[in-house]
Design a protein around this motif. Structure first.
Motif, PDB file in Angstrom:
ATOM      1  N   ILE A 193      31.193  39.402  40.598  1.00  0.00           N
ATOM      2  CA  ILE A 193      31.590  39.916  39.295  1.00  0.00           C
ATOM      3  C   ILE A 193      31.325  38.844  38.254  1.00  0.00           C
ATOM      4  CG2 ILE A 193      34.006  39.203  39.684  1.00  0.00           C
ATOM      5  CD1 ILE A 193      34.841  41.508  37.826  1.00  0.00           C
ATOM      6  N   ASN A 194      30.724  39.257  37.142  1.00  0.00           N
ATOM      7  CA  ASN A 194      30.489  38.349  36.024  1.00  0.00           C
ATOM      8  C   ASN A 194      31.702  38.429  35.106  1.00  0.00           C
ATOM      9  OD1 ASN A 194      29.701  37.177  33.530  1.00  0.00           O
ATOM     10  ND2 ASN A 194      27.559  37.514  34.017  1.00  0.00           N
ATOM     11  N   ILE A 195      32.517  37.401  35.144  1.00  0.00           N
ATOM     12  CA  ILE A 195      33.773  37.406  34.387  1.00  0.00           C
ATOM     13  C   ILE A 195      33.517  37.638  32.902  1.00  0.00           C
ATOM     14  CG2 ILE A 195      35.795  36.029  33.737  1.00  0.00           C
ATOM     15  CD1 ILE A 195      35.785  36.812  36.685  1.00  0.00           C
ATOM     16  N   GLY A 196      32.482  36.990  32.371  1.00  0.00           N
ATOM     17  CA  GLY A 196      32.200  37.111  30.941  1.00  0.00           C
ATOM     18  C   GLY A 196      31.631  38.461  30.558  1.00  0.00           C
ATOM     19  N   GLY A 197      31.175  39.234  31.534  1.00  0.00           N
ATOM     20  CA  GLY A 197      30.560  40.528  31.231  1.00  0.00           C
ATOM     21  C   GLY A 197      31.524  41.692  31.292  1.00  0.00           C
ATOM     22  N   VAL A 198      32.784  41.433  31.614  1.00  0.00           N
ATOM     23  CA  VAL A 198      33.794  42.496  31.715  1.00  0.00           C
ATOM     24  C   VAL A 198      34.790  42.332  30.567  1.00  0.00           C
ATOM     25  CG1 VAL A 198      35.577  43.561  33.148  1.00  0.00           C
ATOM     26  CG2 VAL A 198      33.548  42.545  34.219  1.00  0.00           C
ATOM     27  N   PRO A 199      35.049  43.368  29.788  1.00  0.00           N
ATOM     28  CA  PRO A 199      36.038  43.264  28.703  1.00  0.00           C
ATOM     29  C   PRO A 199      37.375  42.750  29.229  1.00  0.00           C
ATOM     30  CG  PRO A 199      34.856  45.352  28.556  1.00  0.00           C
ATOM     31  CD  PRO A 199      34.437  44.713  29.851  1.00  0.00           C
ATOM     32  N   GLU A 200      38.015  41.919  28.429  1.00  0.00           N
ATOM     33  CA  GLU A 200      39.251  41.257  28.874  1.00  0.00           C
ATOM     34  C   GLU A 200      40.317  42.250  29.304  1.00  0.00           C
ATOM     35  OE1 GLU A 200      42.597  38.196  27.008  1.00  0.00           O
ATOM     36  OE2 GLU A 200      40.533  38.174  26.238  1.00  0.00           O
ATOM     37  N   ASN A 201      40.407  43.407  28.618  1.00  0.00           N
ATOM     38  CA  ASN A 201      41.454  44.377  28.946  1.00  0.00           C
ATOM     39  C   ASN A 201      41.170  45.146  30.237  1.00  0.00           C
ATOM     40  OD1 ASN A 201      39.284  45.690  27.716  1.00  0.00           O
ATOM     41  ND2 ASN A 201      40.565  47.350  26.921  1.00  0.00           N
ATOM     42  N   LEU A 202      39.952  45.015  30.768  1.00  0.00           N
ATOM     43  CA  LEU A 202      39.601  45.688  32.019  1.00  0.00           C
ATOM     44  C   LEU A 202      39.488  44.726  33.194  1.00  0.00           C
ATOM     45  CD1 LEU A 202      36.800  48.176  30.822  1.00  0.00           C
ATOM     46  CD2 LEU A 202      39.241  48.644  31.163  1.00  0.00           C
ATOM     47  N   LEU A 203      39.403  43.436  32.894  1.00  0.00           N
ATOM     48  CA  LEU A 203      39.119  42.452  33.944  1.00  0.00           C
ATOM     49  C   LEU A 203      40.213  42.411  35.010  1.00  0.00           C
ATOM     50  CD1 LEU A 203      37.279  40.242  35.006  1.00  0.00           C
ATOM     51  CD2 LEU A 203      38.427  38.613  33.482  1.00  0.00           C
ATOM     52  N   ILE A 239      33.215  31.667  35.740  1.00  0.00           N
ATOM     53  CA  ILE A 239      34.660  31.512  35.824  1.00  0.00           C
ATOM     54  C   ILE A 239      35.230  30.827  34.585  1.00  0.00           C
ATOM     55  CG2 ILE A 239      34.559  29.269  36.999  1.00  0.00           C
ATOM     56  CD1 ILE A 239      37.036  32.104  37.800  1.00  0.00           C
ATOM     57  N   GLY A 240      34.408  30.064  33.880  1.00  0.00           N
ATOM     58  CA  GLY A 240      34.867  29.379  32.675  1.00  0.00           C
ATOM     59  C   GLY A 240      35.238  30.333  31.551  1.00  0.00           C
ATOM     60  N   ASP A 241      34.822  31.623  31.671  1.00  0.00           N
ATOM     61  CA  ASP A 241      35.140  32.622  30.647  1.00  0.00           C
ATOM     62  C   ASP A 241      36.428  33.376  30.951  1.00  0.00           C
ATOM     63  OD1 ASP A 241      32.842  32.047  29.192  1.00  0.00           O
ATOM     64  OD2 ASP A 241      31.623  33.502  30.296  1.00  0.00           O
ATOM     65  N   MET A 242      37.105  33.044  32.046  1.00  0.00           N
ATOM     66  CA  MET A 242      38.324  33.775  32.403  1.00  0.00           C
ATOM     67  C   MET A 242      39.455  33.455  31.433  1.00  0.00           C
ATOM     68  SD  MET A 242      40.353  34.003  36.043  1.00  0.00           S
ATOM     69  CE  MET A 242      39.373  35.377  36.667  1.00  0.00           C
ATOM     70  N   ASN A 279      28.383  27.943  34.165  1.00  0.00           N
ATOM     71  CA  ASN A 279      27.383  27.130  33.472  1.00  0.00           C
ATOM     72  C   ASN A 279      28.055  26.247  32.418  1.00  0.00           C
ATOM     73  OD1 ASN A 279      28.054  28.892  31.438  1.00  0.00           O
ATOM     74  ND2 ASN A 279      26.030  29.803  31.219  1.00  0.00           N
ATOM     75  N   LYS A 280      29.384  26.207  32.451  1.00  0.00           N
ATOM     76  CA  LYS A 280      30.127  25.416  31.470  1.00  0.00           C
ATOM     77  C   LYS A 280      30.706  24.159  32.113  1.00  0.00           C
ATOM     78  CE  LYS A 280      31.275  29.314  28.503  1.00  0.00           C
ATOM     79  NZ  LYS A 280      32.340  30.115  27.855  1.00  0.00           N
ATOM     80  N   ASN A 281      31.084  23.226  31.265  1.00  0.00           N
ATOM     81  CA  ASN A 281      31.716  21.986  31.709  1.00  0.00           C
ATOM     82  C   ASN A 281      33.214  22.236  31.818  1.00  0.00           C
ATOM     83  OD1 ASN A 281      32.927  19.428  31.891  1.00  0.00           O
ATOM     84  ND2 ASN A 281      31.265  18.459  30.766  1.00  0.00           N
ATOM     85  N   LEU A 282      33.685  22.505  33.037  1.00  0.00           N
ATOM     86  CA  LEU A 282      35.093  22.853  33.208  1.00  0.00           C
ATOM     87  C   LEU A 282      36.017  21.686  32.872  1.00  0.00           C
ATOM     88  CD1 LEU A 282      35.168  25.072  36.427  1.00  0.00           C
ATOM     89  CD2 LEU A 282      35.007  25.758  34.028  1.00  0.00           C
ATOM     90  N   GLU A 283      35.582  20.458  33.181  1.00  0.00           N
ATOM     91  CA  GLU A 283      36.405  19.303  32.829  1.00  0.00           C
ATOM     92  C   GLU A 283      36.657  19.247  31.329  1.00  0.00           C
ATOM     93  OE1 GLU A 283      34.175  17.852  36.562  1.00  0.00           O
ATOM     94  OE2 GLU A 283      33.840  19.204  34.881  1.00  0.00           O
ATOM     95  N   GLU A 284      35.630  19.555  30.549  1.00  0.00           N
ATOM     96  CA  GLU A 284      35.788  19.556  29.100  1.00  0.00           C
ATOM     97  C   GLU A 284      36.706  20.690  28.659  1.00  0.00           C
ATOM     98  OE1 GLU A 284      35.636  18.413  25.252  1.00  0.00           O
ATOM     99  OE2 GLU A 284      34.862  17.294  26.987  1.00  0.00           O
ATOM    100  N   VAL A 286      39.154  21.872  30.374  1.00  0.00           N
ATOM    101  CA  VAL A 286      40.503  21.427  30.727  1.00  0.00           C
ATOM    102  C   VAL A 286      41.054  20.517  29.628  1.00  0.00           C
ATOM    103  CG1 VAL A 286      41.851  20.004  32.328  1.00  0.00           C
ATOM    104  CG2 VAL A 286      40.221  21.681  33.220  1.00  0.00           C
ATOM    105  N   ARG A 287      40.202  19.586  29.166  1.00  0.00           N
ATOM    106  CA  ARG A 287      40.647  18.672  28.088  1.00  0.00           C
ATOM    107  C   ARG A 287      40.975  19.438  26.815  1.00  0.00           C
ATOM    108  NH1 ARG A 287      36.932  15.082  30.614  1.00  0.00           N
ATOM    109  NH2 ARG A 287      35.170  15.925  29.440  1.00  0.00           N
ATOM    110  N   GLN A 288      40.258  20.538  26.579  1.00  0.00           N
ATOM    111  CA  GLN A 288      40.493  21.362  25.390  1.00  0.00           C
ATOM    112  C   GLN A 288      41.621  22.378  25.611  1.00  0.00           C
ATOM    113  OE1 GLN A 288      36.722  23.209  24.521  1.00  0.00           O
ATOM    114  NE2 GLN A 288      35.688  21.265  24.086  1.00  0.00           N
ATOM    115  N   GLU A 289      42.230  22.337  26.798  1.00  0.00           N
ATOM    116  CA  GLU A 289      43.309  23.244  27.186  1.00  0.00           C
ATOM    117  C   GLU A 289      42.868  24.705  27.138  1.00  0.00           C
ATOM    118  OE1 GLU A 289      46.733  22.338  24.820  1.00  0.00           O
ATOM    119  OE2 GLU A 289      47.092  20.422  25.831  1.00  0.00           O
ATOM    120  N   ARG A 290      41.599  24.928  27.459  1.00  0.00           N
ATOM    121  CA  ARG A 290      41.065  26.298  27.551  1.00  0.00           C
ATOM    122  C   ARG A 290      40.892  26.706  29.007  1.00  0.00           C
ATOM    123  NH1 ARG A 290      35.772  25.686  24.255  1.00  0.00           N
ATOM    124  NH2 ARG A 290      35.408  27.804  25.055  1.00  0.00           N
ATOM    125  N   PHE A 291      41.150  25.766  29.916  1.00  0.00           N
ATOM    126  CA  PHE A 291      41.077  26.066  31.339  1.00  0.00           C
ATOM    127  C   PHE A 291      42.185  25.280  32.028  1.00  0.00           C
ATOM    128  CE2 PHE A 291      39.317  26.342  35.626  1.00  0.00           C
ATOM    129  CZ  PHE A 291      38.742  27.614  35.624  1.00  0.00           C
TER     130      PHE A 291
END
Length: 438
Positions: A193-203, A239-242, A279-284, A286-291
């Motif tokens: 499943i592509n997390i970023g391709g599914v609307p948030e209200n349906l994920l 997964i970075g878009d979750m 394809n994202k920098n998860l460590e970054e 985390v620092r931005q408190e988005r993950f």
């Protein structure tokens, strides 16, 4: 590159060896066909350059032996002015090219490069015939891909969570499938499943499912992906878009191996291997408190960094052969190879879209190809310009050297040389006069 030079003329042979040394080409010499036969049985060469007339076994007899019983390698035949008919016979017997003595060194090396390129390309599609995404057809012999393959062999039998990182189009899902196919779960479902391709209200309902009446419109029970993938593997791509609120629910799945459907009250045990990709920098993030940091550490058990296509350029010919076969079957074409200049253009291209972009280019080229060979025009790419060339001297000396080399590359064609240099033809002509390059 290593050549076998076969000629009974010692003086000419030594001159040819010296020219090859200047071009950094390794050589082995033989003064007759029988001697050459022995070398071909004992050593490996990329090509044979041989004379027609020699004592003992002549050039045609040696060529016949190579075609019937010898190694599969290209042959460049050398002949004198009075031996043209014999040279034509050699071409019919399987020689890739012939050259008439005396000849300019540049002509010899240009023809050698061409026949070696052609031999290499003929093997590409043949190897591509048996390649398919999976394990037996692992597409990639580069050190990076072989290292990933070795890691997969270690981790596939385990239930551990895997995190795949890398830019878009690098083949993260291909690697996830390879992990699944070589695990004890291979005969169970593999879902992605592509997390970023599914609307948030349906994920949430896609992942966890829901009970009848859980919300307006929930007319019946829906089974989520975690349950559908039971005993198998679930790839959570991008997964970075979750969303953060769902990360908490996924963390519970990773920790307790239980889910609860939307609107449900009962915990349901699950047995699913989780592979996450981004394809994202998860460590970054985390620092931005988005993950979530705890989520990151739960996912980052075994990490595989997937290289870009630029980092594994030696795999391009294999991928080209594979995609040609795929699109031949899909489109109903019979493309058998790719022209040397077209392959060089692919190898020089930056590929911001990675393997996915290469796949799209080959699909386009197979569709547009009018012959059995993909051309540079079919790809829609410009010819590659030589890179990483270091010039030394004053600015004028550097400019003169660059112009001289461009003219050599294009065999004196001023229009092509000007295009490569990024100047007008008129400017090039004036520079040629200035630097006395006529």
């Amino acid at each position: 590159m290593k050549l076998l030079i076969v000629d009974d003329d010692i003086k000419f042979r030594d001159q040819l060896v010296s020219l090859c040394e200047f071009e950094h080409i390794d050589t082995q010499v033989a003064d007759n066909g029988l001697s050459a036969q022995r070398y071909l049985e004992q050593e490996t060469f990329e090509a044979v350059v041989m004379d027609l007339n020699m004592p003992g076994m002549n050039g045609l007899e040696l060529l016949r032996w190579i075609q019937e019983d010898g190694p599969a390698l290209p042959v460049l035949m050398m002949s004198g002015y009075g031996e043209i008919n014999d040279a034509v016979d050699a071409m019919k017997l399987g020689a890739q090219d012939y050259i008439v003595k005396p000849f300019e060194p540049e002509v010899l090396f240009a023809r050698l490069r061409r026949i070696i390129d052609n031999q290499r390309l003929s093997r590409i599609v043949e190897r591509g015939r048996s390649l398919q995404y999976g394990w037996e057809g692992w597409i990639g012999n580069s050190p990076q891909m072989m290292a990933i393959k070795a890691l997969i062999e270690k981790i596939a039998p385990t239930p551990s969570t895997v995190l795949l990182t890398g830019k878009s189009g690098t083949g993260k899902e291909v690697i996830a499938r390879a992990i699944h196919q070589h695990s004890p779960r291979a005969d169970k479902p593999f879902l992605a499943i592509n997390i970023g391709g599914v609307p948030e209200n349906l994920l949430e309902s896609e992942l966890f499912g829901y009970e009848k009446g859980a919300f307006t419109g929930a007319a019946g029970r829906k089974i989520g992906l975690f349950e559908i993938a039971s005993s198998g593997t679930l790839l959570l791509d991008e997964i970075g878009d979750m969303p953060l609120h769902l990360q908490g629910k996924l963390l519970r799945v990773l920790q307790e191996r239980k889910i609860q459907r939307l609107g449900g009250t009962r915990d349901l045990p699950i047995d699913v291997r989780i592979i996450a990709a981004t394809n994202k920098n998860l460590e970054e993030l985390v620092r931005q408190e988005r993950f979530r940091e705890d989520m990151f550490y739960r996912l980052n058990v075994i990490r595989i960094a997937v290289p870009t296509l630029n980092e594994r350029q030696e795999d391009i010919p294999l991928l080209v052969g594979h995609f040609i076969q795929c699109f031949n079957a899909l489109i109903g074409k019979n493309v058998r190879g790719i022209a040397p200049d077209a392959l060089r253009a692919l190898e020089a291209y930056d590929f911001p879209g990675n393997v996915r972009e290469l796949e799209n280019l080959i699909e386009r080229a197979v569709i547009l190809a009018d012959t059995e060979t993909i051309t540079l025009k079919n790809l829609g790419l410009t010819p590659p310009i030589a890179r990483n060339i270091l010039y030394h001297g004053t600015l004028q000396e550097i400019e003169r050297q660059a112009i001289a080399e461009a003219l050599l590359r294009w065999e004196g064609n001023r229009t092509h040389a000007a295009n490569e240099l990024g100047i007008t033809r008129k400017t090039l002509i004036s520079k040629i006069k200035l630097y006395r390059l006529e």
